[in-house]
Design an enzyme around this catalytic site. Structure first.
Site, mmCIF file in Angstrom:
data_model
loop_
_atom_site.group_PDB
_atom_site.id
_atom_site.type_symbol
_atom_site.label_atom_id
_atom_site.label_comp_id
_atom_site.label_asym_id
_atom_site.label_seq_id
_atom_site.Cartn_x
_atom_site.Cartn_y
_atom_site.Cartn_z
ATOM 1 N N ASP A 23 17.176 5.637 2.645
ATOM 2 C CA ASP A 23 17.594 6.358 1.437
ATOM 3 C C ASP A 23 19.097 6.644 1.304
ATOM 4 O O ASP A 23 19.731 7.034 2.279
ATOM 5 C CB ASP A 23 16.941 7.745 1.380
ATOM 6 N N GLU A 205 8.427 12.115 -2.521
ATOM 7 C CA GLU A 205 9.641 12.163 -1.709
ATOM 8 C C GLU A 205 10.866 12.181 -2.626
ATOM 9 O O GLU A 205 10.806 11.749 -3.772
ATOM 10 C CB GLU A 205 9.718 10.939 -0.778
HETATM 11 C C1 FRU Z 1 12.019 8.361 1.970
HETATM 12 C C2 FRU Z 1 11.957 9.134 3.281
HETATM 13 C C3 FRU Z 1 12.292 10.581 3.041
HETATM 14 C C4 FRU Z 1 12.767 11.030 4.380
HETATM 15 C C5 FRU Z 1 13.490 9.807 4.887
HETATM 16 C C6 FRU Z 1 13.399 9.601 6.360
HETATM 17 O O1 FRU Z 1 12.242 7.004 2.128
HETATM 18 O O2 FRU Z 1 10.679 8.979 3.843
HETATM 19 O O3 FRU Z 1 11.218 11.339 2.540
HETATM 20 O O4 FRU Z 1 13.616 12.139 4.315
HETATM 21 O O5 FRU Z 1 12.928 8.694 4.211
HETATM 22 O O6 FRU Z 1 14.239 8.577 6.799
#
Ligand code: FRU
Length: 491
Positions: A23, A205
């Protein structure tokens, strides 16, 4: 001059120099620089203990890599989150003369997870007083402990002018929670959003919540973005959005169904930049250009994953319906060089285009197609373009008149990467009038399709064994008029 590039390495999309990225995090503008932090694991090309990698740009297109901003510590891995400029020094971390840049992120505590507890994700702060170059973690972390919810993460914070408070939205299981604070350190619960509303095929998310002006009016609405994994329109992870109102406590959507920000498989966990100057006023977005169903096995070697092109989000109202449009940021125009132009050309069957001047591995192709009616063979059924390489692989992008779908077919590209979710034809329902405009941006291992000025976006990664070298148009059954085409290289 021939510059050696690594196989599949994007030329104008952000990638880490090496190793794993997911992300985008903490996007914030400050003092002439767009900051991009990102979920980063510097020791491998698969997901692992998360850090925040860091890059800056002054045009959103060219990025300078900076040292890792946040390392995991005894409280946990550093998961996704946001960053703001604390102009009024509400935190006391800096001063009004040198306002702190504050990161609000999730700690993911592995020991807690291994012990089977469900309170292992909680929110914390770190700040920088030197334009994001060095960071100090707040000594009283966490600032928002876990209330007993297994998935409790990805805080996005904005300054809410009307109530003069910070507002945080975060994901909690498959809903979002909203909190408020005067100082970013102590948080009060305001409301829940999402039960029975929107898509729930997976966990929620990386939410975002921001105001936006309705294009061409003085009206203001609020947008909530919510990424969901799985449950996307073509499988795996994707980002949905809601249009509504927000009173500082509760978000009220216009309708209970969500829409998709992007119908492709590879635009996830994206949110908007914070602190874009008022005079600019744009809502700027970037997403992670991959999908959790195959992200860790895609055939790149030194690094894994790229970001989408930065995009401007706008809200339009048509036939009493609100709709978000997403389109590459205007700064991208400066990297484009016009190579070819075509006006008024009727085609049917397969029609090759002489693209001798055009490098198809790094280009923007713009088409206005007008399907013809009443021809001898009846209406055309599907039309679009084909890209081929010397490995005889083929990428097909177009519109199907019968199913009323825009499609990207990557089933004939890198068939060695056998993941059935990758070898897919992805589709998006879309009604066209007399014509359809398609902007197609190709960069080594990705294709981004923008239809009718961004009313529909589809982003997919592709892994051609060699760069595309041939371009042709196709139309099955009837004929199509290519009203105009403009082809650019990106340099
Ligand atoms: C989304 C996610 C988020 C989390 C991160 C962990 O892709 O799963 O929810 O904070 O990636 O790397």
């Amino acid at each position: 001059e021939v510059i050696e590039t690594e196989k599949f390495r994007p030329q104008f999309h952000f990638t880490p120099e090496a190793n794993w990225m997911n992300d985008p995090n903490g996007m914030v503008y400050y003092d002439g620089e767009y900051h991009l932090f990102y979920q980063y694991y510097p020791d491998s090309t698969v997901w692992g203990p998360m850090h925040w990698g860091h890059a800056v740009s002054n045009d959103l297109v060219h990025w300078d890599h900076l040292p890792i901003a946040l390392y995991p510590d005894s409280l946990g891995y550093i998961f996704s989150g946001s960053a703001v400029i604390d102009w009024q020094n509400t935190t006391g971390f800096g001063s009004k003369d040198n306002p702190p840049m504050v990161a609000i992120y999730t700690y993911h505590n592995m020991d807690g997870e291994r012990a089977g507890r469900n309170n292992y994700q909680y929110q914390a702060l770190a700040y920088s007083l030197d334009k994001g170059r060095t960071w100090t973690k707040y000594k009283n972390n966490p600032v928002l402990p876990n209330p007993g919810i297994k998935d409790f993460r990805d805080p996005k914070v904005i300054w809410h002018e009307e109530s003069e408070k910070w507002i945080m939205i975060l994901a909690a299981g498959d809903i979002a929670k909203i909190y408020s604070s005067k100082d970013l350190k102590s948080w009060s619960f305001e409301s829940d959003f999402g039960k029975g509303i929107g898509a729930h095929g997976g966990v929620w998310e990386c939410p975002d919540l921001f105001p936006i002006q309705v294009k061409g009016t003085k009206d203001k609405k609020w947008i909530m973005l919510v990424s969901i994994n799985p449950g996307g329109p073509n499988g795996g992870s994707a980002t949905q959005y809601f249009v509504g109102d927000f009173d500082g406590k509760t978000f009220t959507p216009e309708k209970n169904e969500s829409d998709w920000l992007d119908y492709g498989k590879d635009n996830y966990a994206g949110v908007t930049w914070s602190d874009i100057p008022k005079e600019d006023g744009r809502k700027l977005f970037i997403g992670w250009m991959s999908n959790w169903i195959y992200a860790q096995t895609v055939p790149t070697e030194k690094w894994r994953s790229a970001m989408t092109l930065p995009r401007e989000i706008q809200l339009v109202k048509e036939d009493d319906q609100y709709k978000l449009t997403t389109f590459p940021v205007k700064e991208f125009e400066d990297s484009k060089v016009l190579k070819m132009q075509i006006n008024k050309m009727l085609f049917s069957g397969k029609s090759d285009i002489n693209n001798i001047d055009l490098d198809l591995s790094s280009c923007e192709l713009n088409f206005v197609f007008k399907p013809q009616k009443g021809s001898l063979n009846g209406h055309t059924t599907a039309f679009g373009l084909l890209l081929k390489n010397d490995a005889d692989e083929e990428l097909k992008i177009g519109y199907n008149m019968l199913s009323k779908q825009v499609f990207i077919d990557r089933t004939k590209i890198n068939t060695q990467f056998t993941d059935s979710n990758y070898l897919s034809e992805d589709v998006a329902q879309y009604s066209i009038g007399e014509e359809i405009k398609m902007k197609i941006i190709i960069d080594a291992s990705s294709v981004e399709v923008f239809v009718d000025e961004g009313k529909l976006a589809m982003t997919n990664i592709v892994f051609p064994e060699s760069p595309f070298s041939e371009l042709s148009l196709f139309s099955s059954l009837g004929s199509v008029e290519l009203e105009s085409a403009m082809f650019f290289n990106v340099e």
